[in-house]
Design an enzyme around this catalytic site. Structure first.
Site, mmCIF file in Angstrom:
data_model
loop_
_atom_site.group_PDB
_atom_site.id
_atom_site.type_symbol
_atom_site.label_atom_id
_atom_site.label_comp_id
_atom_site.label_asym_id
_atom_site.label_seq_id
_atom_site.Cartn_x
_atom_site.Cartn_y
_atom_site.Cartn_z
ATOM 1 N N HIS A 136 -5.225 8.081 -14.038
ATOM 2 C CA HIS A 136 -5.805 7.701 -14.766
ATOM 3 C C HIS A 136 -5.528 6.920 -15.950
ATOM 4 O O HIS A 136 -5.309 6.503 -16.893
ATOM 5 C CB HIS A 136 -6.040 9.589 -15.688
ATOM 6 C CG HIS A 136 -6.128 10.312 -16.664
ATOM 7 N ND1 HIS A 136 -5.512 9.359 -18.115
ATOM 8 C CD2 HIS A 136 -7.788 9.416 -17.490
ATOM 9 C CE1 HIS A 136 -6.347 9.885 -18.769
ATOM 10 N NE2 HIS A 136 -7.717 10.209 -19.286
ATOM 11 N N CYS A 176 -28.860 -13.379 -22.885
ATOM 12 C CA CYS A 176 -28.068 -12.291 -23.399
ATOM 13 C C CYS A 176 -28.640 -10.876 -22.767
ATOM 14 O O CYS A 176 -27.931 -9.711 -23.619
ATOM 15 C CB CYS A 176 -27.972 -12.156 -24.892
ATOM 16 S SG CYS A 176 -29.045 -11.951 -25.642
#
Ligand code: PEP
Ligand code: MG
Length: 763
Positions: free
Chosen positions: A404, A712
């Site tokens: 984590h 984009c």
């Protein structure tokens, strides 16, 4: 309308199915197709999950709760997460889905197969987004009821506090995030772990294998510090090994779940893998990396002499060595001794930072963590994420490169050292230390950031940056991501979506106008955009005017008055709305004007959803009326509607300075495929010949008139599409932050090839 399947076998999955099966499912399907040893599995698709939400009638309540949530309010985050998860668990799975899951499961094996049930989350417009480790996995599941229960719990885990928080901070709309569930034969592994097919920080051809005894859960969750082996793919040898003290292992327990077993003294320090096993794993990793064309993060298991590959996903964190992280000390420091070494562990997230140690033994203690502190803990957990955002570095006792702490630190761009074994014992509260997140070393005291090194010797050793003729720009949505975006070395920002800035305000532009709070709105916009401009000095930043469909505004304060549209995608959004709502448009223009006046002449303005040159002409005239010098301002358009391709020459004559393909929309409007509709998702085809022909026509027309032509949309982050675009003469591409190194390399390679071909033809 074609009904999408609720379940798919791995063998039936194609790469394009990622929206239905999530990254994990698609990757397993693809690995199966190239012959890697993947345990048998099927996927309960994202469509099954959506049907579940709709048919049980919980969809609206669920999303409404999430939309009203302020994720920075920890208490509210926890309680809404609990409420939403309870809601998902409170209703029954529709009969049809149940029957298909049970039937497919039965076909896995005669007497019921023990399976692992894993979540595979996906975002519709960013199917490869990394949501790794945020949703649940259930191991050792046997029988229909237990399986159905595990599937439903995976669905619920999409709304865990950590997952909601992460998505919100990364700018994802919860409505567009789905979850598929992989049901896979459980391998009762004797040893298992993870492997990075190339070094996850530097990208060198070194395969890093981490392994421990029993199920891989121990390594992934960080509850054990694994052995670490480094295999050099050039010499094909194990060049480094660190045998850790492995205190426990996780094994299947009975017919359900797992248990933790203490290891004997001998097992604790025994190497998990032989060199031959490391080599075999590295070779399988190389097959996967070569196939995907990008380094992979792979989970593996070994039982008897059989090696299995459990999952594979791209590593998104490889750092270009020539770019120092913003806010961190530069690399030149490494050559000078940094002082007394207090501790060593694994460098999990690059960067160097100094600060005051705060040891956190319980999540309740995170309030003691202040900006710039060094968070020291046994292992981080989701509740610590808000604190992790504040600190300058993270040190843990436990864990490996995929735990984590490692994953979150890399996403946040915070230096981290994991698996030090004893940081919480050796370091003391208030002590000043320096963390080197690349080397994995913790030094005593604060090491000052070095003065910029004189050019000669270090510059000679540094790798040359990849220079491309085609500009490689980056897309930004959240101003807080600006520094990370700039650190990629991108040639500018090809799309700054301001919707996220505005949706984050929780009030519509109309509300600000009605409540005489216009100045507050302009200031928010000004400040947000300025953050991005400041990160890209001297490089073009194209800011797009507002493009939020009415349904996204409806849940904001002031959104009650938004019209209810039958099809918001084709509705009142983009430039068409701004032209009809001069009040709203003027506030945006005012923010741009102030930025230009402040000297930010790298700011360009891009209009979305234009379909006729008269819209561009009108928008420019309105800007001129409000005092913008439109002759010098850089104004351009998004090409998102086929009409704007057909009329591109007229747009050029009207004076656009640039055009940028918004392929997310251009594809949906060309093919009549709603980009948010899972029923037609398999027909959403970026490389459809009609789409490619439109793009090619627009590129050639822009080239003829020497107008910059860019992209984009999401297709600009896809190496295959980018190769095609460079071949067809696009002037720039703009990709997602994580995709930049790969896209830059793709562009450079294609350009070299074009030059080489030309040279050979002329030879
Ligand atoms: C696009 O349509 O490709 C685009 C970039 O705009 P959005 O995804 O915001 O609609
Ligand atoms: Mg668009």
């Amino acid at each position: 309308m074609k009904e999408m399947p609720n379940v798919l076998w791995l063998e039936e999955i194609k790469k394009e199915d990622i929206i239905s099966v999530g990254g994990k499912g698609a990757s397993l399907g693809e690995m199966t197709a190239i012959g890697l040893p993947v345990p048998k599995a099927f996927v309960v698709t994202a469509q099954a999950f959506r049907k579940f939400l709709v048919e049980t009638g919980i969809e609206d309540t669920l999303f409404r709760k999430l939309e009203r949530l302020d994720v920075d309010d920890n208490g509210a985050l926890e309680s809404v997460s609990r409420e939403v998860q309870d809601l998902v668990l409170s209703v029954g799975i529709p009969d049809q889905i149940k029957a298909e899951v049970v039937d497919t499961y039965a076909r896995m094996g005669a007497n019921g197969t023990v399976v692992a049930v894993r979540s595979s989350a996906t975002a519709e417009d960013l199917p490869e987004a990394s949501f790794a480790g945020q949703q649940e996995t259930f191991l050792n599941i046997l029988g229909d009821d237990a399986l159905l229960d595990a599937v439903q719990r995976c669905w619920a885990s999409l709304y865990g506090a950590r997952a909601i928080y992460y998505r919100s901070k990364q700018g994802f709309d919860d409505r567009s995030v789905n979850i598929a569930v992989v049901v896979q034969e459980l391998i009762r592994s004797e040893k298992s772990g993870v492997m990075f097919t190339s070094h996850p920080v530097t990208g060198e051809p070194l395969t890093i294998v981490e392994g421990s005894w029993g199920l891989g859960e121990a390594v992934v969750s960080g509850s054990v510090s694994p052995d670490n082996y480094v295999f050099d793919l050039r010499s094909e040898r194990v060049v480094d090994r660190l045998i850790a003290e492995k205190e426990i292992m996780i094994v299947p327990e009975g017919e359900h779940g797992t248990k933790i077993v203490e290891l004997s003294a001998k097992e604790r320090t025994a190497p998990v893998l032989t060199d031959a096993e490391v080599a075999r794993l590295a070779m399988l990793g190389k097959i996967a990396e070569d196939h995907y064309g990008i380094p992979q993060d792979i989970e593996w298991a070994i039982v008897a002499n059989d090696v299995f590959i459990l999952q594979s996903r791209p590593i998104t964190t490889i750092r270009r060595p020539d770019i120092p992280r913003a806010g961190a000390a530069a690399a030149g420091q490494q050559s000078s001794p940094l002082g007394v070494v207090l501790l060593e562990g694994q460098g999990a997230s690059p960067g160097i930072a100094s600060g005051r140690v705060v040891i956190v033994r319980d999540v309740k203690e995170t309030s003691a963590v202040k900006d710039g502190d060094i968070l020291v803990t046994k292992m981080t957990n989701p509740d610590m994420v808000p604190a992790m955002r504040r600190v300058s570095a993270i040190i843990t006792d436990e864990g490996g490169m995929t735990c984590h702490a490692a994953i979150v630190s890399r996403e946040l761009g915070t230096p981290a050292v994991v698996g030090t074994k004893k940081a919480t014992k050796i370091l003391t509260d208030g002590q000043i230390v320096t963390v080197d997140g690349e080397k994995g070393t913790i030094y005593e005291g604060a090491v000052e950031a070095p003065v910029a090194a004189p050019a000669a010797p270090t510059a000679a050793a540094a790798p040359a940056p990849v220079i491309t003729g085609t500009l490689v720009k980056v897309n930004v949505s959240l101003p807080e991501a600006a520094q990370r975006a700039a650190a990629t070395g991108a040639d500018g920002v090809g799309l700054l979506r301001i919707e996220h800035l505005i949706l984050g305000l929780s009030k519509t532009p109309g509300w600000y106008i009605e409540h005489d709070e216009e100045e507050a709105f302009i200031t928010e916009l000004y400040t947000g955009i300025k953050t991005v401009l400041d990160a890209f000095p001297g490089k073009p930043v194209w800011v797009r005017t507002l493009d939020a469909p009415t349904d996204e505004f409806r849940n904001m304060e002031g959104g009650e008055e938004e019209p209810l549209e039958h099809n918001p995608m084709l509705g009142w959004r983009g430039i068409r709305r701004d032209l009809q709502s001069p009040g709203q448009f003027r506030l945006q223009v005012e923010a741009f004007k102030r930025l230009w006046a402040a000297g930010y002449d790298n700011l360009g303005v891009m209009f979305p959803m234009v379909n006729h040159p008269r819209e561009f002409i009108k928008a420019r005239a309105m800007m001129a009326e409000w005092g913008v010098d439109v002759e010098t301002a850089t104004l351009g358009i998004m090409i998102e509607i086929p009409s704007s391709v057909v009329l591109v020459e007229d747009f050029i004559k009207a004076g656009i300075r640039f055009a940028s393909f918004g392929t997310n929309d251009l594809i949906q409007y060309t093919l009549a495929i709603d980009r948010n509709n899972e029923n037609v998702a398999d027909m959403y085809e970026p490389e459809h010949p009609a789409v490619l022909r439109l793009i090619d026509y627009a590129i050639q027309t822009c080239r003829k008139h020497r107008v910059e032509c860019s992209i984009c949309g999401q297709a600009g982050s896809d190496p295959k599409m980018v190769t095609w675009l460079v071949e067809h003469g696009i002037s720039s591409v703009s990709a997602n932050i994580d995709a930049i190194p790969r896209i830059r390399e793709t562009v450079a390679r294609k350009e070299q090839q074009i030059l080489l071909d030309a040279a050979r033809r002329n030879a």
